[in-house]
Scaffold this active site. Structure first.
Site: not given
Lengths: 340, 340
Positions: B82, B162, B164, B186, B305
């Site tokens: 990220g 994407g 992942i 989209r 995380h």
């Protein structure tokens, strides 16, 4: 007065299975209608005169029980994949047919094995516990924080390589597992049945029989126990086996508790001789008190035998158990029958 | 006296990455050599004069920081997939190149998503907690005990599709997932890149773009959040979305905490409006105290995380970060560079 056929059912069943059972008006149904197991005295008291029993793995079907209901007993339907709660040779002696549900729970148990593998490798037990304890604020993201081995590239060793083992292998394909070795009751022999079209390199993973337990222990990054409990698998994972395992390897048990020597596993975890363990079953279950030594090991995840606990699977198991019971009474083919 | 090129590295790196960095004698390396994050004042104090920064997602790269080190700063290498900790438009203004590590962690994060899906469906949080609390002896095996939905036959909805998301889909193939729908920036458009050879029915699962978030919410048995955090994904999962989800569905977040409105999720879990949640990230992390409302929900699994926390991935991320830093200084091609 027409004579009804007595069947004893040791647990509450879900809607579809219960409806099917009750639609058979020729049956006198004696049922322990609770979510909780039937007490042994209740079963001993009600078994006499029964032609069929529908039992759970919490019911012990031994000489004492069978004495109460032979010669009327024709069939037993067990709501389980395992049959170690039943003294099989006695059934043969008394010509009692035995149904079970080995196929219904394959997917659910295989899913559990994958979950436990990842939880053991990725330290999910430690991670969840530290967040719950409020420790996260004091352990901010760090490159080495709670790292564990990655499943991609691993060699997985299967002890027992029937439906469940092969279903686990099928799931591992997408994770990039590199290689599978397996040990069955015929060490070194190639698995005869390819349940899910994953053998012979068809899944892109080489799966080969281990020459013996030593090789399997030495080579595996993940050891998945998916065998039946027999005298030769009892304490299969003990000190000797654990001593061969890699320090980065994890042990997963979705078979039966006594396949693992608990004391030896606790020792291996405590000394960091293996990376972690993911267990759905344990010796002596459900008698696992809060101070059980395995629960003190942060790298051990222990589930309360929920391997097949999906709504879909339990419905299917219940329905198949009723079908097996009915087939056992009428002399027809069961969904799955144990060859005695 | 030869002028060395100053680089600031905000964390301890593992062996191979550190060795590579130190082999570049033309560099003056200023490093926060700890497992813990560098304090902001340390970074502000050391950044002036730096040509390169190697930073973690715990370091905020904003106007105040950049003010201290432009115009010397040529490049930033972020040890992350990220980039929401970095004010991107400012980098463009100052002609600063940005490297990141989006490909290294795909497998590890996808594995985490599968683990969290299974943990949420199969009630692993509840199950582990009850065993640890010593409750197993009083809850013997029962057909309905701790049952949850089964992954086989499910429809999985991907928010963000994407690398992942597609890697998660690839793993789900072996579990018998029936269908995948996905939502990208989209809506309704077919995914352009097929990263793992799983699209167009090649994996045996139909994967189709959702017409919009409403369809995805309504149809999915599992919702996997794998999108970037942007103004349009912030609180994507809020009251409206949760209201559309099935009561048997689970939510999995391996993206960024703020993609989910925590308050709305707590409410949905408390009222049983969804089945469960598996979260690797949460709003406000790491400031999650023990009395955080999500931790009171037995059907919520919260990890600190650790999505990419495998030994292999973190080593690769470190090495790629160093390579990106070096390439950014020398004007060569990075392993992965953000288009600004």
């Amino acid at each position: 007065m027409s004579q009804k056929t007595k069947v004893v059912v040791t647990r509450q069943l879900n809607g579809a299975a219960q409806t099917l059972l009750e639609s058979h008006h020729e049956l006198e149904i004696v049922q322990w209608n609770s979510e909780k197991p039937a007490p042994r005295p209740w079963l001993l008291q009600n078994a006499p005169g029964a032609s069929g029993l529908l039992v759970m793995l919490s019911d012990t079907i031994d000489a004492a029980l069978l004495e109460t209901c032979t010669p009327t007993l024709k069939t037993i339907a067990s709501f389980s994949v395992g049959t170690d709660h039943i003294t099989l040779p006695l059934l043969k002696t008394h010509n009692i047919r035995l149904g079970y549900t080995p196929t219904a729970l394959t997917s659910a148990v295989a899913d559990t094995a994958i979950m436990l593998t990842l939880m053991a490798q990725r330290r999910a037990g430690e991670a969840v516990a530290s967040v719950k304890a409020g420790e996260w604020p004091a352990m901010p993201w760090a490159p080495q924080l709670l790292t564990g081995p990655q499943i991609a590239g691993c060699t997985v060793g299967f002890v027992g390589f029937g439906r469940i083992g092969q279903a686990v292998l099928k799931r591992f394909v997408g994770f990039g597992v590199r290689r599978a070795v397996y040990l069955t009751s015929r060490p070194g022999e190639v698995a005869k049945v390819d349940y899910f079209d994953v053998l012979g390199g068809k899944a892109g993973i080489e799966a080969v029989p281990a020459r013996g337990w030593e090789d399997l222990g030495r080579e595996s990054d993940v050891v998945v126990l998916g065998c039946a409990l027999t005298e030769s698998t009892r304490h299969f994972v003990g000190r000797e086996f654990l001593a061969l395992m890699k320090r980065t390897a994890v042990l997963v048990n979705v078979a039966r508790g006594p396949v693992v020597d608990t004391e030896a596993l606790v020792e291996a975890l405590r000394e960091g001789r293996i990376f972690g363990a993911g267990l759905d079953v344990v010796e002596g279950e459900p008698n696992v008190p809060a101070d059980h030594p395995l629960l003190k090991e942060p790298r051990c995840v222990l589930l309360p035998h929920i391997g097949s606990a999906t709504i879909e699977t339990r419905e299917q198991m219940a329905e198949e158990s009723v079908r097996n019971l009915l087939a056992g009474l009428s002399g027809e083919a069961m969904v799955n029958e144990v060859e005695l």
